[in-house]
Design an enzyme around this catalytic site. Structure first.
Site, PDB file in Angstrom:
ATOM      1  N   ALA A  17      10.281   6.436  -0.880  1.00 15.28           N
ATOM      2  CA  ALA A  17      10.866   6.478   0.460  1.00 15.28           C
ATOM      3  C   ALA A  17       9.767   6.475   1.521  1.00 15.28           C
ATOM      4  O   ALA A  17       9.893   5.808   2.559  1.00 15.28           O
ATOM      5  CB  ALA A  17      11.753   7.710   0.610  1.00 15.28           C
TER       6      ALA A  17
ATOM      7  N   ASN B 280      -5.071   6.283  -6.033  1.00 14.65           N
ATOM      8  CA  ASN B 280      -6.107   7.070  -5.362  1.00 14.65           C
ATOM      9  C   ASN B 280      -7.226   7.302  -6.380  1.00 14.65           C
ATOM     10  O   ASN B 280      -7.159   6.811  -7.513  1.00 14.65           O
ATOM     11  CB  ASN B 280      -5.555   8.367  -4.752  1.00 14.65           C
ATOM     12  CG  ASN B 280      -5.075   9.370  -5.799  1.00 14.65           C
ATOM     13  OD1 ASN B 280      -5.411   9.264  -6.989  1.00 14.65           O
ATOM     14  ND2 ASN B 280      -4.286  10.340  -5.384  1.00 14.65           N
TER      15      ASN B 280
ATOM     16  N   THR C 270      -7.703   4.045  -2.910  1.00 12.41           N
ATOM     17  CA  THR C 270      -7.815   4.881  -1.718  1.00 12.41           C
ATOM     18  C   THR C 270      -8.766   6.025  -2.032  1.00 12.41           C
ATOM     19  O   THR C 270      -8.709   6.613  -3.118  1.00 12.41           O
ATOM     20  CB  THR C 270      -6.444   5.422  -1.271  1.00 12.41           C
ATOM     21  OG1 THR C 270      -5.852   6.177  -2.326  1.00 12.41           O
ATOM     22  CG2 THR C 270      -5.513   4.279  -0.901  1.00 12.41           C
TER      23      THR C 270
ATOM     24  N   ASP D 130       0.819   7.135   0.758  1.00 14.94           N
ATOM     25  CA  ASP D 130       2.051   6.334   0.889  1.00 14.94           C
ATOM     26  C   ASP D 130       2.043   5.530   2.187  1.00 14.94           C
ATOM     27  O   ASP D 130       2.491   4.372   2.220  1.00 14.94           O
ATOM     28  CB  ASP D 130       3.277   7.253   0.849  1.00 14.94           C
ATOM     29  CG  ASP D 130       3.343   8.035  -0.442  1.00 14.94           C
ATOM     30  OD1 ASP D 130       2.924   7.492  -1.484  1.00 14.94           O
ATOM     31  OD2 ASP D 130       3.792   9.189  -0.411  1.00 14.94           O
TER      32      ASP D 130
ATOM     33  N   SER E 197       4.843  12.530   9.798  1.00 14.57           N
ATOM     34  CA  SER E 197       3.564  12.187  10.447  1.00 14.57           C
ATOM     35  C   SER E 197       3.390  10.683  10.655  1.00 14.57           C
ATOM     36  O   SER E 197       2.353  10.239  11.136  1.00 14.57           O
ATOM     37  CB  SER E 197       2.399  12.705   9.585  1.00 14.57           C
ATOM     38  OG  SER E 197       2.288  11.971   8.386  1.00 14.57           O
TER      39      SER E 197
END
Ligand code: RIB
Length: 315
Positions: A45, A187, A227, A261, A300
């Site tokens: 999501a 990551n 990442t 994400d 955020s």
């Protein structure tokens, strides 16, 4: 330039229960937290939301339970213009939840209790992908059954979509799914686990992804974008020399949860629009960096997208 690419996300939906605290408790210890937020989350999501906020047309394929967390999550996705026809409500199940601790350095520790997410079935994926129509990009993560991830990536490939796998949280059993992805976006922790499986423990220096990245890319024949937190990201593509390092701007970190994400959603949107991969990765680094200055996961994202989406449209 495809200004409104279609991105299909087959993945998880969770209710995030985030507590901020100065330090994490020891076993048997009770601590007083500083604040709490009940928010919308789930890696799937989250990625869908960032892609939509950045201007993509997004279809979500997911499962929620027959509770208020589930109906609220669907309403949230719909309010952002995301097509939720592929989100099944499983009345006997509970919506997935994610208790999250964020310490004084903004670092997170996340536990997921998948609930309805783990009940997704491949026939739901088939039906939802048929209904969603042709996609430019299909994105998956690993918070749903691996058979569903496999089906989504296979169907994406059949349709000629670009397939992106964010192998999070990493599972050893997911190793054979990597071959179905055009882009793998882990990551650094997930990258170490993946490298361990593909190259063996002795061939990998944990915490130094740049060293083993070219060998991983050669082994998989897929593009890999790692990442790397405050260091930004590392990009390596088959047939291209070396590893491209994409630095991150210096920012103060309030909460890093969901930044990965945000990165995947923004990268997918830029790539699907026709941006060169390095440009797409740079946009994703900027986008993720802006989200860590604010609390919450999806909570955020909006400010970051509002600052960056116009530039993406102009490029
Ligand atoms: O990547 C962050 C996400 O992981 C959170 O939103 C939580 O729900 C878990 O899925």
């Amino acid at each position: 330039m495809n200004e409104r690419p279609h991105i299909v996300v087959v993945g998880s939906v969770m209710a995030d229960m985030t507590a901020w605290l100065d330090r994490v408790p020891e076993a048997g210890e009770t601590l007083v937290g500083r604040s709490f937020l009940l928010g919308f989350g789930g890696k799937g999501a989250n990625q869908a939301v960032m892609a939509a906020l950045m201007g993509a047309r997004v279809s979500m394929v997911a499962c929620v339970g027959g509770d208020s967390f589930g109906s609220d999550a669907i309403a949230n996705l719909s309010s952002l213009g995301i097509d939720t026809h592929g989100v099944s409500v499983l009345s006997e199940a509970a919506t997935g939840v994610a208790p999250i601790w964020v310490d004084g350095n903004g670092q997170n520790r996340i536990v997921i209790v998948p609930g309805a997410n783990s009940l997704m079935r491949t026939d739901q994926v088939d039906a939802a992908l048929d209904a969603a129509g042709a996609a430019d990009v299909v994105i998956c993560q690993l918070e749903i059954p691996l058979a569903c991830v496999r089906r989504a990536l296979e169907r994406g490939r059949e349709q000629g979509a670009v397939t992106i796998l964010n192998p999070a949280p990493f599972l050893d059993e997911a190793g054979d799914l990597l071959a179905l992805a055009d882009w793998i976006v882990p990551n650094e922790i997930e990258f170490d686990a993946l490298a361990h499986i593909l190259l063996g423990a002795d061939a990998v220096a944990p915490g130094s992804p740049a060293e083993s990245l070219p060998r991983i890319v050669a082994t998989l024949g897929a593009s890999v974008l790692v990442t790397h937190g405050e260091h930004g990201a590392l990009l390596c593509r088959p047939g291209e020399d070396g590893v491209q390092k994409i630095p991150a701007p210096s920012v103060s970190v309030v909460d890093s949860s969901g930044a990965g994400d945000a990165f995947v959603g923004a990268f997918a949107r830029a790539l699907a629009s026709g941006a060169p991969p390095l440009d797409a990765a740079q946009a994703a680094v900027r986008c993720a960096s802006l989200t860590v200055g604010l609390p919450g996961t999806q909570a955020s994202f909006a400010q970051s997208a509002a600052r960056l989406a116009p530039a993406l449209d102009e490029s």
